[in-house]
Write a protein that holds these residues in place. Structure first.
Motif, mmCIF file in Angstrom:
data_model
loop_
_atom_site.group_PDB
_atom_site.id
_atom_site.type_symbol
_atom_site.label_atom_id
_atom_site.label_comp_id
_atom_site.label_asym_id
_atom_site.label_seq_id
_atom_site.Cartn_x
_atom_site.Cartn_y
_atom_site.Cartn_z
ATOM 1 N N LYS C 59 0.808 -1.221 0.000
ATOM 2 C CA LYS C 59 0.000 0.000 0.000
ATOM 3 C C LYS C 59 0.842 1.272 0.000
ATOM 4 N N ALA C 63 1.319 -0.724 -5.218
ATOM 5 C CA ALA C 63 1.084 -2.000 -5.909
ATOM 6 C C ALA C 63 -0.354 -2.082 -6.408
ATOM 7 N N LYS C 64 -0.554 -2.826 -7.470
ATOM 8 C CA LYS C 64 -1.912 -3.058 -7.954
ATOM 9 C C LYS C 64 -2.622 -3.974 -6.968
ATOM 10 N N TYR C 66 -6.328 -2.942 -5.854
ATOM 11 C CA TYR C 66 -7.756 -2.633 -5.825
ATOM 12 C C TYR C 66 -8.394 -2.997 -7.164
ATOM 13 N N SER C 68 -10.114 -1.302 -9.021
ATOM 14 C CA SER C 68 -9.973 -0.225 -10.006
ATOM 15 C C SER C 68 -8.580 -0.173 -10.614
ATOM 16 N N ASP C 69 -7.632 -0.921 -10.064
ATOM 17 C CA ASP C 69 -6.265 -0.903 -10.598
ATOM 18 C C ASP C 69 -6.081 -1.837 -11.792
ATOM 19 N N GLU C 278 -12.386 4.799 -3.017
ATOM 20 C CA GLU C 278 -12.267 4.171 -4.333
ATOM 21 C C GLU C 278 -13.669 3.981 -4.912
ATOM 22 N N MET C 332 -10.266 -3.601 -1.231
ATOM 23 C CA MET C 332 -11.199 -2.497 -1.441
ATOM 24 C C MET C 332 -10.627 -1.195 -0.898
ATOM 25 N N GLY C 333 -10.861 -0.121 -1.622
ATOM 26 C CA GLY C 333 -10.513 1.208 -1.136
ATOM 27 C C GLY C 333 -11.655 1.748 -0.301
ATOM 28 N N MET C 572 -11.004 -4.515 3.594
ATOM 29 C CA MET C 572 -11.448 -3.206 3.112
ATOM 30 C C MET C 572 -10.841 -2.094 3.940
#
Lengths: 215, 171, 925
Positions: C59, C63-64, C66, C68-69, C278, C332-333, C572
């Motif tokens: 985090k 790093a990918k 989420y 959405s990433d 997010e 989750m964001g 989350m």
């Protein structure tokens, strides 16, 4: 099947939609002009429409009152705030994020105006922009003031950036940042009329003696 | 379309032709796949999309990317969250964020990290008095939204880095 | 792939679609699974040594992680190119929808594909009951609610999508005709909760929901609200009985009685957005050649989301029916309840299906998230409280709640019942009568959000109690102490808590805290002219759990002592990964090197089956079903209802216990040369871990590494998988393991010996909690109290929170820093709810698609007492007290405490939220 209702209850019977809650909207306190002909909302009456006012002082004051539609518009007041924090949007809510004018009127060390407000509007983010974006100096605050107070202030070189009356014609009629008020980008209502029309009103007001409306 | 080049975390990108209204955020996320820079509001309100701009004069500042066209960064050098650590070695601030549990979901972390890093570098150039430290940190971070932690741990993390080396950051 | 990454494919049959909720193992080191497994072997693990957290490094390095990433190019085996879908929603719900002005999207903005109601009408979708309602508003109909989707536009390329997204934002792209007014619909649920206690605390209740069941009023035609009064002879039991008791309670509150202080108050709360940072996003790829639909999602309820998608498509026609569905669940964001059962994943699914062969991304921007995301219910509450003036005891409480549920039912009935059954807070009240109804409206759908109805009803209650205390008069904390529910007292549903009730300790802490003790002196202390000072207190208790909670967990230890954890629980931001590692470390003496979360489909070794609805099932059905040793009442549940610490970590903790009991402990016995018959062989519970070494009696400490090596060499238990279930009490079962009858609070077990495969251990006895427990409101509760001191500027109404203090009890804090962070975050969210955040319900509200942060103001650092907020946790009652869920309760008392402080400062009691500076200014004018 979905088996995860939080307390395992199925919706039962009965009816209806909920009554609407009234939302207060922020009144902008735009003063009605006493022009011979009142221009429709979003427009400015031209100087000649005040020709019927015989008394020069009264005509001058009426011209300023018409100009007041611009000066008290959120496009202008938002960056002539009473505090160190600009306002934002058609409802003139306090600016988010919470920026302050800083030492030079361009924001604090970490939140500088031009960081977000670039050289032109950016409609995808609904963020306005202009190369000279900054806050009007503290002494030029208009927010919360009557038109008469603004008029007195705008004529006072100590509170108008050492401008002569003729400079005001130029400033309001031609300055690029002022002109932004008539092309503010998506999601914002432009100031009424055009910048040229506002400039003409300033010129006529100055020419007629730059009288102020009664307090 | 505008011809565009940029240096990101020391690496040159471009020249490439970009649509004039393509946001910097979408350039990073959609064109380069650099999704460490987040998209939160698209309106310059939450600053989870903030990156660091390194100015030619040696100073640095943060900038949102969601409300600024990529082409406005033409010729600039920027840093993103992906560029802080050197290899596997995290920066002091990154470690402080972890040790202080500064974030929970972590979606705002890149923005806070960049802002905190710029603050540290600014204090190295122009230190503040110890008495002004809390206010300085609070002002620096206030543009950033965090919905999980209530901000306190971010502040504590940044402060801990500064107080660990007062001679470096404090007047 | 390491051994722990070995995938257990579970093919669940859903209408002929095989459903897999994980990915097949992939060779690429940066595949989805690898990215989502933290921190990864040989990576720096900040959690080791007790510092930092397991998801920390990814985090802070971007790093990918989420949903959405991820783009198609990030997914192993997918085509490289990502198409983009745009969900167009209705900004009007009072006029007939006429279609889209597609001509405006010409040239560079032209969509490749448009999906509308008519396109999905013929393909055989079946919308799960929970999401019932048109997925798209058909042309010629008035949208059912503001923000209802009308079409999905899919674009081959990002640029077209991006420009179209901005072009349609002003709403004029969606065309409307004749005015019809909003569509009326039935309410989502109406209930009455009535309890009349017996004459003494020891005697049984005369009437309660637990005794009589939960009751609903009958339906009355053309009535806007349910008719609550019993129509004497016409209203049959069981509702009639509750209503008659209820009306008697109300009559007692209405009658003239000089000894009874009665306050009758209305309170309204607003709609707000969870505003997780997010926005919702997902990725779908329907590979027409293989018939596989692959999804990347970020939800709080991965198992239920998978089931809902499979149900949606179970009867679809070719080519819209995939042969199999593979769903990947990302970090989750933020969530806060707002990602629990949202319809968003249904649209991600449709995007993939209609754009067959090409990966499609559907992602909200913030305007769209405001327009389409789940909201918190606005409440209108009418409360009456009766207090005996002589004893200062609350004798009766009656309330009527009306919830605006918005456009779709979602969790409305559940929020209504949780809110109602929580509405007497920490108090012991012998006579309670509460009605509640959740209404449909044209507003954006309301559902789960942190506080779940309770933050609304307890704000009304705790401000009312403050007013009662002032009216008696009696010190607010003394009044609370006099009326607090004792640990063995009954809740308003008529049951007792099964966990500690520590209200008195909380009240003691509050009373002696300097913020409270010095409140009069602070008020009197001279300040800058025009500054008013006030201090407020409030206390809340909040249930955790839903009454049907479960989790799945697997713990493996390799021959070098490396620990891996796999759990169905998603992360989350609640610290789930770190909490799991912490619980496992208590049993195995070391922090995990790998944790894989939100893995709902990888527990095939348990071969679980389920049937029926665990919330509504009767005892006979459960008794019959449980004879199958593979049967459990529910397989996997959302991370919701603050159940992460208590339930989410339980199965993993129990798995670790099994690995210790049947793996490391017998290994230790062997290394210590203690024979199995030696009495010490049974004293495993007395062994302790210190610094990675196992200590027992005066024997030489053994390292985890040595024990793991021995366990592997001797083919002892080196891995365990368990499932747990709670219906306000744990299911318990007995398993034959290594010649022992092992009893534990789990209902399914599989074990691995040495490096062998996992094998299911069939339970030989099981005790599921009785189905009658479904009448309970809650048996699990955690309490929290908050003190705030505010300063209000008379001329502007500007309010500053000068100091604050939160005291909570959470049993054993798994990760104290996460608990503290939750309390700090809950405080910030409480401040936003009390003072800043609000969404108008209808046309001016978020459903119009023009809302973003800026109009919607959430708390920033500058709104909070960053250096003057203290969080204290009561130490656990016993060293092994179970962890309690506190993620919600920490937000609740903040809101009424602020209102009570505002009263103390201004003398004005606000009866609606939020309290803005202009309202304060008006009240002080």
């Amino acid at each position: 099947m979905i088996a995860s209702l939080r307390n395992g209850i199925l919706a039962s019977a009965a009816i209806l939609a909920m009554g609407g809650l009234a939302m207060g909207s922020l009144a902008m306190g735009v003063l009605a002009g006493h022009a011979a002909e009142t221009a429709p909302a979003g427009r400015l009456a031209p100087p000649q429409s005040f020709a019927g006012i015989a008394d020069t002082t009264a005509r001058s004051a009426a011209l300023f009152t018409e100009l007041g539609k611009v000066l008290t518009n959120p496009r202008c007041v938002n960056c002539h705030p009473a505090s160190d924090r600009p306002r934002q949007g058609d409802t003139s809510r306090p600016h988010q994020p919470p920026v302050t004018r800083g030492a030079d009127g361009m924001g604090s060390d970490s939140l500088r105006c031009p960081t977000c407000h670039q050289d032109r509007n950016y409609d995808p983010g609904r963020v306005p922009g202009h190369p000279g974006w900054h806050l009007a100096p503290r002494e030029m605050a208009w927010e919360g003031k009557s038109l008469a107070e603004i008029c007195t202030q705008i004529k006072d070189p100590d509170r108008n950036g050492q401008r002569k009356l003729d400079d005001l014609i130029e400033h309001i009629g031609k300055d690029g940042l002022v002109g932004w008020a008539w092309a503010p980008g998506a999601g914002r209502t432009p100031a009424p009329g055009t910048q040229a029309e506002a400039g003409a009103l300033v010129a006529a007001w100055v020419e007629s003696g730059a009288a102020c409306p009664a307090p | 379309m505008t011809r565009f080049s940029i240096t990101i975390n020391g690496e040159a990108h471009g020249p490439v032709d970009l649509r004039d209204d393509l946001s910097m955020n979408d350039y990073l996320r959609e064109h380069l796949g650099m999704t460490g820079t987040k998209f939160g509001c698209g309106a310059g309100q939450c600053l989870s999309c903030a990156i660091i701009v390194d100015e030619p004069d040696g100073t640095s500042r943060t900038s949102p990317t969601c409300i600024v066209p990529a082409v406005n960064f033409d010729g600039m050098a920027i840093r993103t969250v992906e560029g802080h650590a050197k290899g596997d070695e995290l920066t002091t601030l990154q470690k402080a964020f972890i040790e202080h549990f500064a974030f929970q979901c972590g979606y705002c972390t890149a923005g806070f990290l960049n802002e905190g890093q710029v603050l540290l570098e600014r204090l190295e150039r122009s230190p503040v008095a110890r008495a002004e430290l809390e206010t300085t940190i609070a002002e620096a971070l206030d543009g950033h939204l965090c919905r999980c932690t209530g901000y306190i741990k971010y502040h504590e993390a940044v402060r801990s880095v500064i107080l660990a080396e007062p001679q470096r950051y404090l007047a | 792939m390491r051994a722990s990454r070995r995938e257990f494919m579970t093919w669940m049959s859903a209408g002929g679609i095989s459903l897999s909720m994980t990915r097949l193992g992939q060779a690429q080191s940066v595949g989805f699974d690898a990215r989502e497994t933290l921190p990864g072997r040989a990576r720096w693990n900040p959690a080791i040594g007790g510092l930092g957290r397991i998801d920390g490094e990814p985090k802070v390095t971007g790093a990918k992680l989420y949903a959405s990433d991820f783009r198609a190019a990030d997914m192993p085996g997918w085509p490289d190119k990502t198409a983009h879908a745009l969900l167009v929603r209705a900004p009007d719900a009072s006029h007939v929808y006429l279609g889209l002005d597609l001509a405006r999207l010409s040239g560079a903005m032209k969509p490749t594909l448009v999906v509308t109601a008519s396109d999905i009408a013929t393909i055989g979708l079946q919308v799960p009951d929970f999401y019932a309602g048109d997925l798209f508003c058909p042309v010629g109909r008035t949208p059912f609610y503001l923000g209802q989707p009308v079409a999905m536009l899919i674009f081959d390329g990002f640029d077209a999508y991006d420009q179209a997204r901005v072009a349609v934002r002003d709403g004029t792209f969606v065309r409307f005709g004749e005015e019809t007014g909003p569509i009326e619909a039935e309410n989502y649920g109406a209930f009455r909760f009535t309890r009349v206690a017996g004459p003494t605390p020891e005697s049984p209740d005369l009437y309660s929901p637990v005794l009589a069941g939960w009751v609903k009023p009958g339906r009355v035609q053309h009535s806007p609200l349910p008719v609550w009064e019993p129509y004497a002879r016409e209203t049959s039991d069981p509702y009639g009985k509750a209503a008659r008791y209820g009306e008697t309670i109300r009559a007692g509150l209405a009658g003239a009685n000089a000894d009874l202080l009665v306050l009758d108050r209305h309170f309204e709360t607003q709609s707000v957005d969870p505003m997780f940072l997010e926005p919702e996003a997902g990725l779908a790829w329907h590979d027409g050649r293989t018939g596989t639909l692959e999804l990347v999602l970020g939800v709080q309820s991965p198992f239920d989301a998978s089931e809902a998608i499979a149900f949606l498509l179970a009867k679809a026609k070719a080519p819209f029916k995939p042969k199999r569905i593979k769903a990947d669940f990302a970090y989750m964001g933020g969530g806060f309840g707002g990602r629990d059962h949202t319809p968003f994943m249904l649209y991600v699914t449709l995007a993939g299906l209609f754009f067959t062969g090409r990966p499609v991304r559907l992602a909200h921007d913030r305007f769209q998230q405001f327009q389409g995301g789940i909201k918190r219910h606005a409440f209108k509450m009418h409360s009456r409280i009766g207090v005996d003036r002589r004893t200062a005891r609350i004798t009766a409480f009656a309330a009527d709640h009306v919830l605006d549920g918005g456009g779709l039912a979602n969790f409305s009935p559940n929020v209504a019942t949780v809110a109602a059954t929580a509405a007497i807070g920490i108090y012991d009240i012998p006579k309670v009568d509460i009605t509640t109804v959740a209404l449909h409206s044209r507003g954006v759908t309301a559902g789960s959000m942190r506080g779940y109805g309770t933050v609304q009803t307890l704000t009304a209650l705790e401000t009312l109690v403050d007013e009662v205390a002032a009216a008696l008069p009696l010190d607010p904390i003394a009044f609370r102490r006099r009326n607090a529910l004792p640990p063995d007292g009954r809740t308003m549903t008529g049951n007792r808590y099964t966990v500690s009730v520590r209200t008195m300790e909380i009240l003691d802490k509050l009373e002696t805290h300097p913020i409270w003790a010095a409140r009069a002196a602070e008020k009197a202390r001279p300040r800058r002219e025009g500054i008013l000072v006030g201090t407020g207190v409030a206390v809340a208790t909040k249930d955790y759990g839903t009454g049907a909670d479960c989790s799945l967990g697997r713990v493996e230890i390799d021959a070098e002592g490396g620990i891996s954890i796999t759990s169905d629980q998603p992360e989350m931001g609640n610290g789930m990964g770190t909490a799991l590692a912490s619980r496992v470390a208590a049993h195995l003496g070391g922090m995990a090197e790998e944790i894989s979360l939100a893995r709902v489909g990888v527990f095939g070794e348990l071969a679980l089956v389920t049937s029926g609805n665990s919330y509504t099932m009767d005892q006979k059905t459960q008794d019959a079903a449980e004879r199958n040793s593979r049967w459990v009442p529910a397989i996997s549940a959302a991370t919701a209802a603050s159940n992460g610490a208590h339930v989410g970590t339980h199965s993993t903790s129990e798995a670790a216990r099994v690995v210790f009991r049947f793996g490391l402990w017998p290994a230790a016995l062997a290394l210590w040369s203690i024979a199995p018959a030696d009495h010490r062989a049974e004293q495993w519970a007395q062994a302790t871990w210190r610094d990675g070494n196992l200590h027992f009696a005066d024997l030489p400490p053994l390292s985890l590494k040595a024990l793991a090596a021995k366990a592997h060499a001797s083919r002892l238990v080196t891995g365990a998988t368990t499932h747990c279930f709670s219906r306000w009490a744990w299911a318990k079962a007995t398993f034959p393991v290594q010649g022992h009858r092992y009893a534990a609070e789990i209902d399914a077990l599989a074990i691995r010996r040495g490096g062998g495969p996992f094998e299911r251990v069939a339970r030989v006895a099981v005790s599921f909690p009785p189905t009658g427990n479904n009448r309970i409101g809650t048996t699990y509760g955690a309490a929290c109290g908050t003190l705030v001191r505010v300063e209000i500027e008379r001329t502007s109404g500007a309010i500053t929170i000068a100091r604050a203090y939160t005291i909570l009890e959470c049993g054993n804090a798994l990760v104290p820093e996460v608990v503290k962070g939750q309390a700090q975050g809950g405080f910030a969210m409480g401040v936003g709810y009390a003072l800043l955040e609000t969404l108008p319900p209808f046309e001016d509200g978020p459903g119009n698609g023009r809302w973003n942060l800026g109009q919607y103001v959430v708390a920033r650092g500058s709104d909070l007492p960053l250096h003057d907020f203290e969080v204290e946790m009561l130490p656990p009652l016993t060293p092994d007290e179970a962890p309690k869920g506190i993620a919600e309760v920490v937000m609740i008392p903040v809101v009424p405490a602020l209102l009570n402080a505002i009263f103390d400062a201004t003398g004005h009691r606000f009866q609606s939220l939020p309290v803005s500076p202009s309202m304060l200014k008006g009240a002080l004018a």
